[in-house]
Design a protein around this motif. Structure first.
Motif, PDB file in Angstrom:
ATOM      1  N   GLY A  16       0.803  -1.206   0.000  1.00 56.22           N
ATOM      2  CA  GLY A  16       0.000   0.000   0.000  1.00 56.22           C
ATOM      3  C   GLY A  16       0.841   1.264   0.000  1.00 56.22           C
ATOM      4  N   LEU A  30       2.222   1.700  -3.510  1.00 49.92           N
ATOM      5  CA  LEU A  30       1.181   2.094  -4.456  1.00 49.92           C
ATOM      6  C   LEU A  30       0.709   3.521  -4.186  1.00 49.92           C
ATOM      7  CD1 LEU A  30      -0.790  -1.265  -4.578  1.00 49.92           C
ATOM      8  CD2 LEU A  30       0.345  -0.176  -6.516  1.00 49.92           C
ATOM      9  N   LEU A  46      -4.679  -0.011  -7.726  1.00 49.00           N
ATOM     10  CA  LEU A  46      -5.288  -0.127  -6.400  1.00 49.00           C
ATOM     11  C   LEU A  46      -6.742  -0.586  -6.512  1.00 49.00           C
ATOM     12  CD1 LEU A  46      -4.031   2.906  -4.270  1.00 49.00           C
ATOM     13  CD2 LEU A  46      -3.991   0.498  -3.605  1.00 49.00           C
ATOM     14  N   CYS A  80      -3.467  -2.675   3.164  1.00 44.89           N
ATOM     15  CA  CYS A  80      -2.938  -2.110   1.924  1.00 44.89           C
ATOM     16  C   CYS A  80      -3.485  -0.700   1.696  1.00 44.89           C
ATOM     17  CB  CYS A  80      -3.293  -3.015   0.748  1.00 44.89           C
ATOM     18  SG  CYS A  80      -2.765  -2.406  -0.866  1.00 44.89           S
ATOM     19  N   LEU A  81      -4.799  -0.550   1.828  1.00 52.32           N
ATOM     20  CA  LEU A  81      -5.401   0.758   1.605  1.00 52.32           C
ATOM     21  C   LEU A  81      -4.968   1.773   2.659  1.00 52.32           C
ATOM     22  CD1 LEU A  81      -9.026  -0.276   0.538  1.00 52.32           C
ATOM     23  CD2 LEU A  81      -7.104   0.375  -0.920  1.00 52.32           C
ATOM     24  N   ALA A  94      -1.539   2.903   1.635  1.00 58.11           N
ATOM     25  CA  ALA A  94      -1.621   3.827   0.497  1.00 58.11           C
ATOM     26  C   ALA A  94      -2.077   5.210   0.947  1.00 58.11           C
ATOM     27  CB  ALA A  94      -2.584   3.269  -0.559  1.00 58.11           C
TER      28      ALA A  94
END
Length: 430
Positions: free
Chosen positions: A203, A206, A220, A239-240, A243
């Motif tokens: 994340g 990205l 994403l 992950c989010l 990010a």
């Protein structure tokens, strides 16, 4: 050990690859021990070969390296690059100083441009441009190597597919036009970390990629759709979160530096149709669409891409893989955008490798891309010499061929990705 196939040994299964290996001894032998040296050997070899493509890119831009990047010479010789433009103006300040890249580029791209500028010694205008271009070339070569290694790390049993990144002919023409490859490298590393089950780090990479270019938002989105389908909500949340944290940090750094990181996005909203976009066809025909209409179409393109992604991941008949899904969504976003620069081709290379695209399809697409590259500069340079200029109708024709080529590789990715399911050499955890 299963017998070699085009996935494990492209020179045994694809005629273009077999012909290309003629300069280094020919296709792999019948009794060769495929994969004995591991994916790292393939990654190292391909990274080294990628530097040769970058060197050929410098040769392709030889006129500008010797004479400078001024118009119209840089256009007629098809050697224009945004990199030397960043060498202008006084040193010091910040990326958001007057004339700084931060006013037109996302945060991380602007910072990289500023760093290279600080490393470039003063001197004549041409000398400064040459040094800036040389430093930028080294950075781009390293970033392409990183992209190649990250791609190969996701293809541990079929690492030679990463040649779609390292040996693509479009590197010669497009790699040195700008620092787009920074975002490509960060996004590919992010995908590799996600594949190796490091969601938080994925994340962060990205998110950083989004702060170099907006295209990684598509990746994403594709990762989110696949994760929701597979029920991996915990890793997806990490992950989010990673990010979002990376984006917040980048914005925070920009604001602390006295910059306005939202300026490029506000400028985009009021931007007219740019070269390469379908909207520019109307501009070339002297019927341009208003900037607001183009912005709405671009936003709708993102919506359509994500709605199609929801449909494709929800099909019960077939298990959609990340690479063809992300490539298809990215192509939709590119084709509905307000511009589609000549370096946009760099974004699809890792996804083509992951989708196991055949070299036949790759080279057909690359041929259309390179022809369009040359024609673009002939068209832009037109006002300086109308006798040599490419007519608007001819430019529109090559633009359409290019758009069709992108649709073609997206379509082909769904067919060729099925080889990963049928091929006995493909690992189960891929």
């Amino acid at each position: 050990m299963p017998s070699p196939t085009r996935l494990t040994s492209p020179s045994r299964g694809e005629e273009p690859a077999a012909l290309a290996t003629g300069i280094i001894g020919g296709p792999v032998g019948r009794f060769a021990a495929i994969g004995r040296r591991g994916w790292t050997y393939a990654a190292a070899m391909l990274s080294a070969l990628a530097s040769v493509l970058v060197a050929l890119g410098v040769l392709q831009k030889n006129h500008c390296v010797r004479e400078g990047w001024g118009s119209p010479g840089a256009l007629w010789h098809a050697c224009y690059s945004d990199l030397p433009v960043g060498s202008g103006g006084p040193k010091g300040g910040t990326p958001w100083s007057s004339g700084g890249a931060g006013n037109t580029q996302p945060v991380l791209t602007a910072i990289l441009d500023w760093i290279v500028k600080q490393l470039t010694p003063g001197g004549s205008a041409l000398g400064t441009q040459q040094v800036y271009f040389a430093i930028g070339t080294v950075i781009i070569a390293l970033l392409i190597a990183l992209t190649t290694i990250a791609t190969a790390s996701m293809l541990r049993s079929t690492p030679w597919l990463a040649a779609h990144v390292a040996l693509s002919p479009v590197l010669i023409t497009a790699a040195l036009v700008s620092f787009d490859v920074l975002g490509v490298a960060l996004a590919t590393v992010g995908m590799a970390l996600w594949a190796r089950r490091h969601p938080a780090a994925a994340g962060v990479c990205l998110g950083a990629a989004v702060m170099a270019r907006t295209n990684p938002l598509v990746l994403l989105g594709a990762i989110t759709l696949i994760a929701l389908r597979d029920g991996t909500r915990g890793p997806l949340a990490r992950c989010l979160t990673g990010a979002a944290a990376a984006i917040v940090v980048c914005f925070g750094v920009a604001y602390a530096w006295g910059g306005d990181p939202l300026a490029p996005y506000r400028g985009w909203w009021h931007q007219a149709a740019g070269y390469g976009s379908p909207g520019y066809l109307l501009t070339a025909a002297h019927h341009p669409l208003p900037a607001t209409s183009l912005s709405i179409i671009a936003v709708l393109g993102w919506v359509v891409a994500f709605l199609l992604g929801v449909y494709l991941t929800g099909r019960p008949v077939e298990r959609t893989q990340l690479a063809p899904l992300a490539l298809t969504m990215l192509v939709i976003v590119l084709l509905t955008g307000k511009s589609m620069s000549v370096q946009s081709c760099l974004w699809v290379l890792p996804l083509m490798a992951l989708a196991a695209l055949r070299w036949r399809e790759h080279l057909l697409w690359a041929g259309a891309e390179i022809v369009y590259f040359v024609m673009t500069w002939m068209y832009i340079a037109g006002p300086s010499n109308t006798a040599k200029a490419l007519p608007a109708a001819a430019y529109s024709f090559f633009l359409l061929i290019r758009l069709i080529a992108y649709v073609g590789i997206a379509w082909a990715s769904w067919e060729t990705s099925q080889d990963l399911e049928r091929d006995p050499a493909t690992p189960a955890d891929r």
